[in-house]
Enzyme design. Structure first.
Site, PDB file in Angstrom:
ATOM      1  CB  CYS A  47      81.998  64.899  30.830  1.00  0.00           C
ATOM      2  SG  CYS A  47      83.841  65.034  30.819  1.00  0.00           S
ATOM      3  CG  HIS A  48      84.882  69.179  26.361  1.00  0.00           C
ATOM      4  ND1 HIS A  48      84.581  70.481  25.997  1.00  0.00           N
ATOM      5  CD2 HIS A  48      85.262  68.810  25.233  1.00  0.00           C
ATOM      6  CE1 HIS A  48      84.811  70.858  24.674  1.00  0.00           C
ATOM      7  NE2 HIS A  48      85.497  69.866  24.447  1.00  0.00           N
ATOM      8  CB  THR A  49      85.439  63.128  27.547  1.00  0.00           C
ATOM      9  OG1 THR A  49      86.422  63.912  28.342  1.00  0.00           O
ATOM     10  CG2 THR A  49      86.109  62.060  26.849  1.00  0.00           C
ATOM     11  CG  HIS A  69      82.157  59.750  30.824  1.00  0.00           C
ATOM     12  ND1 HIS A  69      82.002  60.611  29.889  1.00  0.00           N
ATOM     13  CD2 HIS A  69      83.102  60.156  31.616  1.00  0.00           C
ATOM     14  CE1 HIS A  69      82.405  61.545  29.971  1.00  0.00           C
ATOM     15  NE2 HIS A  69      83.255  61.492  30.991  1.00  0.00           N
ATOM     16  CD  GLU A  70      80.654  64.298  35.330  1.00  0.00           C
ATOM     17  OE1 GLU A  70      81.889  64.302  34.506  1.00  0.00           O
ATOM     18  OE2 GLU A  70      80.041  65.408  35.841  1.00  0.00           O
ATOM     19  CB  CYS A  99      90.616  44.493  38.329  1.00  0.00           C
ATOM     20  SG  CYS A  99      92.398  44.320  38.233  1.00  0.00           S
ATOM     21  CB  CYS A 102      95.612  44.157  36.528  1.00  0.00           C
ATOM     22  SG  CYS A 102      95.167  45.834  36.488  1.00  0.00           S
ATOM     23  CB  CYS A 105      94.840  47.232  40.418  1.00  0.00           C
ATOM     24  SG  CYS A 105      93.807  47.828  39.516  1.00  0.00           S
ATOM     25  CB  CYS A 113      92.189  49.123  36.351  1.00  0.00           C
ATOM     26  SG  CYS A 113      91.527  47.350  36.519  1.00  0.00           S
ATOM     27  NE  ARG A 117      91.322  52.582  28.528  1.00  0.00           N
ATOM     28  CZ  ARG A 117      90.953  52.903  27.223  1.00  0.00           C
ATOM     29  NH1 ARG A 117      90.196  51.871  26.351  1.00  0.00           N
ATOM     30  NH2 ARG A 117      91.256  53.883  26.653  1.00  0.00           N
ATOM     31  CB  CYS A 177      83.889  62.212  34.771  1.00  0.00           C
ATOM     32  SG  CYS A 177      85.476  62.876  33.574  1.00  0.00           S
ATOM     33  NE  ARG A 405      81.026  67.824  34.018  1.00  0.00           N
ATOM     34  CZ  ARG A 405      81.795  67.836  33.185  1.00  0.00           C
ATOM     35  NH1 ARG A 405      81.861  69.144  32.626  1.00  0.00           N
ATOM     36  NH2 ARG A 405      82.925  67.245  33.374  1.00  0.00           N
TER      37      ARG A 405
END
Ligand SMILES: NC(=O)c1ccc[n+]([C@@H]2O[C@H](COP(=O)([O-])OP(=O)(O)OC[C@H]3O[C@@H](n4cnc5c(N)ncnc54)[C@H](O)[C@@H]3O)[C@@H](O)[C@H]2O)c1
Ligand SMILES: N[C@@H](CCC(=O)N[C@@H](CSCO)C(=O)NCC(=O)O)C(=O)O
Ligand SMILES: [Zn+2]
Ligand SMILES: [Zn+2]
Length: 412
Positions: A47-49, A69-70, A99, A102, A105, A113, A117, A177, A405
């Site tokens: 991903c670009h991130t 992360h994907e 979760c 919290c 959530c 969430c 984090r 993602c 992708r």
């Protein structure tokens, strides 16, 4: 050989320093502790991130780290107290946790969430504030609580979505993602999202990468009458037609500011705009091309450390609304499995059609169209397949604008 409770040594792409090529290393992955899950990652997309953090512009980017992360994979083992997944389950690791306990959530107002984090932002696990990755004793930071550029990763249990084992992991990894992010106003995401594009709306999408195209696809599904795609790379235009973009603008072709060009083309501005690039000047243009009185602009792109947005407050006084979204507003653990189910329904509708006789094809066609053209394109975003050792070349393709992708097979 059983690996549960053992340190696993496997291959991972390590970012030792910003902007330096990733290095395929043998990393040690410690067993999951309480509330943690170790996952064998089979497929991951870029991903670009990932590129953004690797560039050194992410204030939360720590080095050395394992990006990614994907992805999708299979649970290898679980730590104490983990009840919702077990070894063998097929899963998508989710950078946005859920979760269900919290205040975020429970608010019913956001998909963010708060449980883990604080740890995922500094590259460690919550229990002991340490990393589960190391190379000969030197810790390597986690990234976004997922670190999927490793054949094995450890994540918090609140960050794991259990999915139908029938789903092809090499495709549904994208649901971790980019594709859901763009679909935050689709029917499925509408419960939590903010920008609800109505039938007949005029929509502007800035940036026609995966995220922008997913926005366009969602806008089409919502019945937008015009979807204006803006990109500085004209290579993007042909492909974007298939995702619902009806007209194109390259800002480089115009002397006037792009917001003025769009306002002139749309009798006063668009109803909705989406910035899917991460450029603060474009974010301003995206807000200012919105119609007075009601136009809403949504920031999706992630901008570098130190960058800030600005506009004349008069833009907001006169009714324009500026918003942002993370992961398209989807609640990860509860909704990613539903996205996978929706994907599977589309695939099975298509195979069923191929098995019908000619007569039946005609009678089943309207139903088929309804199912098939619903809002969940996934395969269409995969333009290239590659492998973990080729990861640097895959990022080169991303930087050259060659791909949407690229999916890496982690074990080839
Ligand atoms: N908010 C979220 O939850 C979330 C999730 C995923 C990705 N993102 C962010 O969304 C953005 C897009 O991600 P992607 O993977 O689709 O990226 P991408 O690189 O595939 O696409 C970006 C597109 O923007 C175009 N572009 C670049 N500069 C431009 C400019 N000045 N004007 C017009 N077009 C321009 C590029 O040509 C490219 O087509 C990134 O910033 C990424 O970090 C955010
Ligand atoms: N560390 C970055 C944050 C970047 C950011 O905003 N990330 C998006 C997801 S991008 C996925 O490709 C997000 O969801 N943010 C919400 C969150 O991180 O909790 C920075 O500080 O710039
Ligand atoms: Zn992403
Ligand atoms: Zn929570």
């Amino acid at each position: 050989m059983a690996t549960q409770g053992q340190v696993i040594t496997c291959k991972a792409a390590v970012a030792w320093e910003p902007n330096k090529p990733l290095v395929i290393e043998e990393v040690q992955v410690a067993p999951p502790q309480a509330g943690e899950v170790r996952i064998k990652i089979l497929f991951t997309a870029l991903c670009h991130t990932d590129a953004y953090t690797w560039s050194g512009k992410d204030p939360e980017g720590l080095f050395p780290c394992i990006l990614g992360h994907e992805a999708a994979g299979i649970v290898e083992s679980v730590g104490e107290g983990v009840t919702e997944v077990q070894p063998g389950d097929h899963v998508i690791p989710c950078y946005q946790a859920e979760c269900k306990e919290c205040k975020f959530c429970k608010s019913g107002k956001t998909n963010l969430c708060g449980k883990v984090r604080v740890a995922t932002g500094v590259g460690v696990m919550l229990t002991d504030r340490k990393s589960r990755f190391s190379i000969n004793g030197k810790p390597i930071y986690h990234f976004m609580g997922t670190s999927t550029f490793s054949q094995y990763t450890v994540v918090h249990d609140v960050s794991v979505a259990k999915i139908d084992p029938v789903a092809p992991l090499e495709k549904v990894c994208l649901l971790g993602c980019g594709v859901p992010t763009g679909k935050h106003f689709s029917r499925l995401g509408a419960v939590w999202n903010t920008a609800k594009v109505e039938q007949g709306s005029i929509v502007a999408v800035f940036g026609l990468g995966t995220v922008g195209l997913a926005v366009a696809e969602g806008a089409k599904a919502a019945g937008a009458s015009r979807i204006i795609g803006i990109d500085i790379d004209t290579k993007k235009f042909d492909r974007a037609k298939d995702f619902g973009v009806t007209e194109f603008i390259n800002p480089k072709d115009h002397e006037k500011p792009i917001q003025q060009v769009i306002v002139d083309l749309t009798d006063g501005g668009v109803d909705y705009s989406f910035e899917c690039i991460g450029n603060v000047d474009v974010m301003r243009a995206a807000l200012e091309c919105c119609h007075k009185g009601w136009g809403t602009s949504v920031i999706v792109g992630v901008a570098a450390s130190g960058q800030e947005i600005s506009t004349r407050p008069f833009q907001l006084v006169t009714g324009r609304v500026w918003k942002g979204t993370a992961f398209g507003g989807f609640k990860s653990r509860s909704q990613v499995p539903l996205l996978v189910d929706k994907y599977l329904k589309k695939v099975s509708a298509f195979s069923a059609l191929l098995n019908l006789s000619d007569n039946l094809i005609y009678s089943a066609f309207p139903t088929f169209c309804l199912l098939f053209f619903q809002e969940i394109k996934v395969d269409e975003y995969i333009t290239h397949n590659s492998t973990l050792p080729e990861i640097n070349k895959a990022f080169d393709m991303m930087h050259e604008g060659m791909c949407l992708r690229v999916v890496l097979d982690m074990f080839v």
